[in-house]
Design a protein around this motif. Structure first.
Motif, PDB file in Angstrom:
ATOM      1  N   UNK A   1       0.833  -1.203   0.000  1.00  0.00           N
ATOM      2  CA  UNK A   1       0.000   0.000   0.000  1.00  0.00           C
ATOM      3  C   UNK A   1       0.870   1.257   0.000  1.00  0.00           C
ATOM      4  N   UNK A   2       1.917   1.259   0.808  1.00  0.00           N
ATOM      5  CA  UNK A   2       2.820   2.418   0.853  1.00  0.00           C
ATOM      6  C   UNK A   2       3.461   2.634  -0.520  1.00  0.00           C
ATOM      7  N   UNK A   3       3.881   1.557  -1.158  1.00  0.00           N
ATOM      8  CA  UNK A   3       4.560   1.661  -2.456  1.00  0.00           C
ATOM      9  C   UNK A   3       3.646   2.208  -3.547  1.00  0.00           C
ATOM     10  N   UNK A   4       2.353   1.928  -3.463  1.00  0.00           N
ATOM     11  CA  UNK A   4       1.432   2.319  -4.539  1.00  0.00           C
ATOM     12  C   UNK A   4       0.559   3.526  -4.200  1.00  0.00           C
ATOM     13  N   UNK A   5       0.649   4.029  -2.988  1.00  0.00           N
ATOM     14  CA  UNK A   5      -0.158   5.189  -2.599  1.00  0.00           C
ATOM     15  C   UNK A   5       0.280   6.419  -3.389  1.00  0.00           C
ATOM     16  N   UNK A   6      -0.652   7.342  -3.586  1.00  0.00           N
ATOM     17  CA  UNK A   6      -0.351   8.578  -4.299  1.00  0.00           C
ATOM     18  C   UNK A   6       0.415   9.563  -3.424  1.00  0.00           C
ATOM     19  N   UNK A   7       0.276   9.437  -2.125  1.00  0.00           N
ATOM     20  CA  UNK A   7       0.977  10.323  -1.194  1.00  0.00           C
ATOM     21  C   UNK A   7       1.198   9.571   0.106  1.00  0.00           C
ATOM     22  N   UNK A   8       2.405   9.659   0.640  1.00  0.00           N
ATOM     23  CA  UNK A   8       2.694   9.087   1.960  1.00  0.00           C
ATOM     24  C   UNK A   8       3.548  10.081   2.742  1.00  0.00           C
ATOM     25  N   UNK A   9       3.319  10.088   4.036  1.00  0.00           N
ATOM     26  CA  UNK A   9       4.093  10.930   4.935  1.00  0.00           C
ATOM     27  C   UNK A   9       3.776  10.472   6.351  1.00  0.00           C
ATOM     28  N   UNK A  10       4.384  11.103   7.329  1.00  0.00           N
ATOM     29  CA  UNK A  10       4.044  10.828   8.726  1.00  0.00           C
ATOM     30  C   UNK A  10       3.886  12.155   9.458  1.00  0.00           C
ATOM     31  N   UNK A  11       3.006  12.142  10.457  1.00  0.00           N
ATOM     32  CA  UNK A  11       2.725  13.379  11.180  1.00  0.00           C
ATOM     33  C   UNK A  11       3.718  13.620  12.312  1.00  0.00           C
ATOM     34  N   UNK A  12       4.478  12.608  12.688  1.00  0.00           N
ATOM     35  CA  UNK A  12       5.577  12.767  13.645  1.00  0.00           C
ATOM     36  C   UNK A  12       6.804  12.122  13.024  1.00  0.00           C
ATOM     37  N   UNK A  13       7.887  12.871  12.958  1.00  0.00           N
ATOM     38  CA  UNK A  13       9.098  12.342  12.330  1.00  0.00           C
ATOM     39  C   UNK A  13       9.923  11.480  13.288  1.00  0.00           C
ATOM     40  N   UNK A  14       9.441  11.323  14.504  1.00  0.00           N
ATOM     41  CA  UNK A  14      10.142  10.505  15.492  1.00  0.00           C
ATOM     42  C   UNK A  14       9.575   9.095  15.527  1.00  0.00           C
ATOM     43  N   UNK A  15      10.379   8.120  15.926  1.00  0.00           N
ATOM     44  CA  UNK A  15       9.821   6.783  16.173  1.00  0.00           C
ATOM     45  C   UNK A  15       8.816   6.873  17.327  1.00  0.00           C
ATOM     46  N   UNK A  16       8.088   5.792  17.548  1.00  0.00           N
ATOM     47  CA  UNK A  16       7.052   5.812  18.583  1.00  0.00           C
ATOM     48  C   UNK A  16       7.635   6.221  19.940  1.00  0.00           C
ATOM     49  N   UNK A  17       6.993   7.227  20.543  1.00  0.00           N
ATOM     50  CA  UNK A  17       7.375   7.680  21.878  1.00  0.00           C
ATOM     51  C   UNK A  17       6.220   7.546  22.857  1.00  0.00           C
ATOM     52  N   UNK A  18       5.017   7.926  22.394  1.00  0.00           N
ATOM     53  CA  UNK A  18       3.864   7.891  23.290  1.00  0.00           C
ATOM     54  C   UNK A  18       2.563   7.959  22.497  1.00  0.00           C
ATOM     55  N   UNK A  19       1.444   7.686  23.163  1.00  0.00           N
ATOM     56  CA  UNK A  19       0.143   7.690  22.469  1.00  0.00           C
ATOM     57  C   UNK A  19      -0.266   9.043  21.890  1.00  0.00           C
ATOM     58  N   UNK A  20       0.357  10.102  22.326  1.00  0.00           N
ATOM     59  CA  UNK A  20       0.018  11.427  21.787  1.00  0.00           C
ATOM     60  C   UNK A  20       0.335  11.519  20.292  1.00  0.00           C
ATOM     61  N   UNK A  21       1.291  10.710  19.826  1.00  0.00           N
ATOM     62  CA  UNK A  21       1.588  10.709  18.395  1.00  0.00           C
ATOM     63  C   UNK A  21       0.392  10.158  17.615  1.00  0.00           C
ATOM     64  N   UNK A  22      -0.265   9.154  18.159  1.00  0.00           N
ATOM     65  CA  UNK A  22      -1.454   8.584  17.510  1.00  0.00           C
ATOM     66  C   UNK A  22      -2.594   9.591  17.527  1.00  0.00           C
ATOM     67  N   UNK A  23      -2.792  10.225  18.666  1.00  0.00           N
ATOM     68  CA  UNK A  23      -3.848  11.223  18.785  1.00  0.00           C
ATOM     69  C   UNK A  23      -3.566  12.420  17.875  1.00  0.00           C
ATOM     70  N   UNK A  24      -2.325  12.841  17.807  1.00  0.00           N
ATOM     71  CA  UNK A  24      -1.946  13.946  16.929  1.00  0.00           C
ATOM     72  C   UNK A  24      -2.195  13.618  15.468  1.00  0.00           C
ATOM     73  N   UNK A  25      -1.939  12.374  15.091  1.00  0.00           N
ATOM     74  CA  UNK A  25      -2.190  11.920  13.728  1.00  0.00           C
ATOM     75  C   UNK A  25      -3.682  11.987  13.415  1.00  0.00           C
ATOM     76  N   UNK A  26      -4.506  11.491  14.348  1.00  0.00           N
ATOM     77  CA  UNK A  26      -5.950  11.534  14.138  1.00  0.00           C
ATOM     78  C   UNK A  26      -6.442  12.968  14.025  1.00  0.00           C
ATOM     79  N   UNK A  27      -5.925  13.846  14.874  1.00  0.00           N
ATOM     80  CA  UNK A  27      -6.355  15.243  14.819  1.00  0.00           C
ATOM     81  C   UNK A  27      -5.933  15.891  13.499  1.00  0.00           C
ATOM     82  N   UNK A  28      -4.740  15.577  13.033  1.00  0.00           N
ATOM     83  CA  UNK A  28      -4.280  16.109  11.750  1.00  0.00           C
ATOM     84  C   UNK A  28      -5.218  15.679  10.627  1.00  0.00           C
TER      85      UNK A  28
END
Length: 180
Positions: A93-120
């Protein structure tokens, strides 16, 4: 588009009979949206509904070339510890998607990254199709709460796929395809 994780639906293999119907119903719903002007489907590539939707959108692009798939991951290194089969689907899916990115450039640190992604995703979309039934709580509950809070001050479309709808679809399908 978001919804239940695969384990919340007790779907543990690609050949689970439930998955055939879930994917077929998701595909039908996506076609309805595409035919009324949907241009982008955004997912965060969670196991289950989101990855299935990613697969379906890639398939639908063959017929509906105007549809685009965006994958916004919650953090870098997302999915690197997944089992092989799940990782293969993710990589496809990543290879064929039209756009890919991440909302946090850090590896997993805490659940706030998941919440921040959802809010974005909420902040940058006009609506969400959510596979969720309030009678059967699961992880999508947290996204639903965020969307409902957002809707107090923003125009945001929220549509659901419920178990009753899915069951009615399965019954109708079986009635039309397995009559004796």
């Amino acid at each position: 588009m978001s919804g239940y994780r695969s384990y919340e639906l007790s779907v543990f293999t690609e050949n689970d009979p439930k998955l055939f119907y879930i994917k077929m119903y998701l595909k039908n719903r996506l076609i309805e949206y595409i035919e009324t002007g949907l241009e982008w489907v955004l997912i965060s590539a969670q196991l289950g509904t989101e990855l299935w939707v990613g697969e379906i959108v890639l398939e639908l692009k063959e017929t509906y070339n105007e549809i685009k798939l965006g994958v916004l991951l919650p953090y870098s290194g997302f999915a690197e510890n997944w089992k092989e089969g799940n990782r293969e689907l993710f990589d496809k899916i990543i290879a064929k998607a039209d756009y890919t990115n991440h909302t946090s450039s850090y590896p997993y640190k805490n659940p706030m990254q998941l919440k921040g992604n959802q809010q974005f995703l909420i902040d940058h979309t006009e609506g969400c199709l959510l596979f969720y039934d309030t009678e059967s709580e699961g992880k999508p509950k947290f996204l639903l709460e965020m969307i409902n809070e957002f809707k107090y001050s923003h125009d945001y479309e929220l549509d659901f796929i419920t178990f009753d709808e899915l069951q009615a679809f399965v019954s109708e399908y079986e009635e039309n395809h397995f009559e004796s």
